[in-house]
Design a protein around this motif. Sequence first.
Motif, mmCIF file in Angstrom:
data_model
loop_
_atom_site.group_PDB
_atom_site.id
_atom_site.type_symbol
_atom_site.label_atom_id
_atom_site.label_comp_id
_atom_site.label_asym_id
_atom_site.label_seq_id
_atom_site.Cartn_x
_atom_site.Cartn_y
_atom_site.Cartn_z
ATOM 1 N N LEU A 16 -45.151 -12.378 7.037
ATOM 2 C CA LEU A 16 -44.793 -11.194 7.836
ATOM 3 C C LEU A 16 -44.668 -9.953 6.959
ATOM 4 O O LEU A 16 -43.868 -9.052 7.210
ATOM 5 C CB LEU A 16 -43.494 -11.433 8.621
ATOM 6 N N PHE A 48 -51.306 -7.697 14.701
ATOM 7 C CA PHE A 48 -49.976 -7.432 14.144
ATOM 8 C C PHE A 48 -49.454 -6.082 14.617
ATOM 9 O O PHE A 48 -50.216 -5.120 14.744
ATOM 10 C CB PHE A 48 -50.003 -7.426 12.602
ATOM 11 N N TYR A 49 -48.143 -6.037 14.855
ATOM 12 C CA TYR A 49 -47.443 -4.766 14.982
ATOM 13 C C TYR A 49 -47.009 -4.351 13.583
ATOM 14 O O TYR A 49 -46.391 -5.133 12.868
ATOM 15 C CB TYR A 49 -46.207 -4.896 15.871
ATOM 16 N N THR A 56 -45.271 -7.822 12.448
ATOM 17 C CA THR A 56 -44.845 -8.834 13.414
ATOM 18 C C THR A 56 -46.056 -9.227 14.246
ATOM 19 O O THR A 56 -46.874 -8.371 14.615
ATOM 20 C CB THR A 56 -43.753 -8.288 14.343
ATOM 21 N N THR A 58 -48.437 -10.019 17.241
ATOM 22 C CA THR A 58 -48.582 -9.703 18.658
ATOM 23 C C THR A 58 -48.820 -11.011 19.416
ATOM 24 O O THR A 58 -49.048 -12.059 18.803
ATOM 25 C CB THR A 58 -49.784 -8.768 18.880
ATOM 26 N N GLU A 62 -50.116 -14.497 17.778
ATOM 27 C CA GLU A 62 -49.472 -15.810 17.923
ATOM 28 C C GLU A 62 -50.495 -16.854 18.346
ATOM 29 O O GLU A 62 -50.500 -17.982 17.831
ATOM 30 C CB GLU A 62 -48.351 -15.718 18.969
#
Length: 304
Positions: A16, A48-49, A56, A58, A62
């Motif tokens: 992360l 990803f955010y 993190t 998205t 995932e």
Amino acid sequence: MDIRDLTIFVAVAEELNITKAAKRLDYAQSNVTSRIQILETELGTTLFYRHQRGVTLTPSGELLLEYARKILHLCNEVKTSLQDHSKPKGPLRIGSMETTAAVRLPEILHEFRKNCPDVDLFLQTGPTEELIQSVLSYKLDGAFVAGPVNHPDIFQAGIVDEELVLVSNSWKSMREYLYKIRKSTLLVFREGCTYRSRLEQWLRAEGLIPEKTIEFDTLEAMLGCVTAGVGIALLPLSVIERSDLRGFISYHPISERYSRVTTIFIRRADTVMTPALTRFLWITKSLFSVQFGSTPTNHEGKAR
């Protein structure tokens, strides 16, 4: 999709943090960022955010993570299957509960290293639920956990039965025993530990609610605090019998409904049994059946 891009994606998803992922892979940070952007463009979605603390996943990220781990695992299986099977080699990632690692594994690992010197062995310790998830996500080839495990993707084999006993630095009578439980601090492993769950279930059934709880990551720290009188713990009797502190620790049986637990070895049912894992299990079963039988007792007193 490029396998290298999936490898980079999984590293970023697990860390992360792009900087940490780049360091883990020994890549330039700019290269990691570029490959993630290329992957997002190819898939037509954001994975990803981005934020100041890192990244993190998205919902799309995932979903890709689940598939990426399967793809990378299958690629490794192909390489392993095509290699010479006359001598086990390559990586082997094993997980274990902290207590099993302390009491049961040393001799197994010693024999395994003698028999398979070319295998790169990795050991991860943790609570049962965490280890199960690591096996399901292909992070571990197998793990020793408290059973049974009810999951369609898990293959499990019983290894040894354990008796769980309540442990303190001193108990002289049943009256003192019950009093101490109510006034004591519970010493437990973190959430997801089967022994912790059993202890909490038993206490609720008996109407005994201790005042405080302290979480531990290591067995050594927990035993040290038990000996110092910090609190009480629920541990396998085999741990107490083999501990250097056994002369300073007292134990007491609890209801059989909560005290009996079987240590099992789990692996994903869809994985190929590599030569390294096959040899590891053969050594494990041989040593457990000959030397590691359970030794249940039904008395209280000083651990001997």
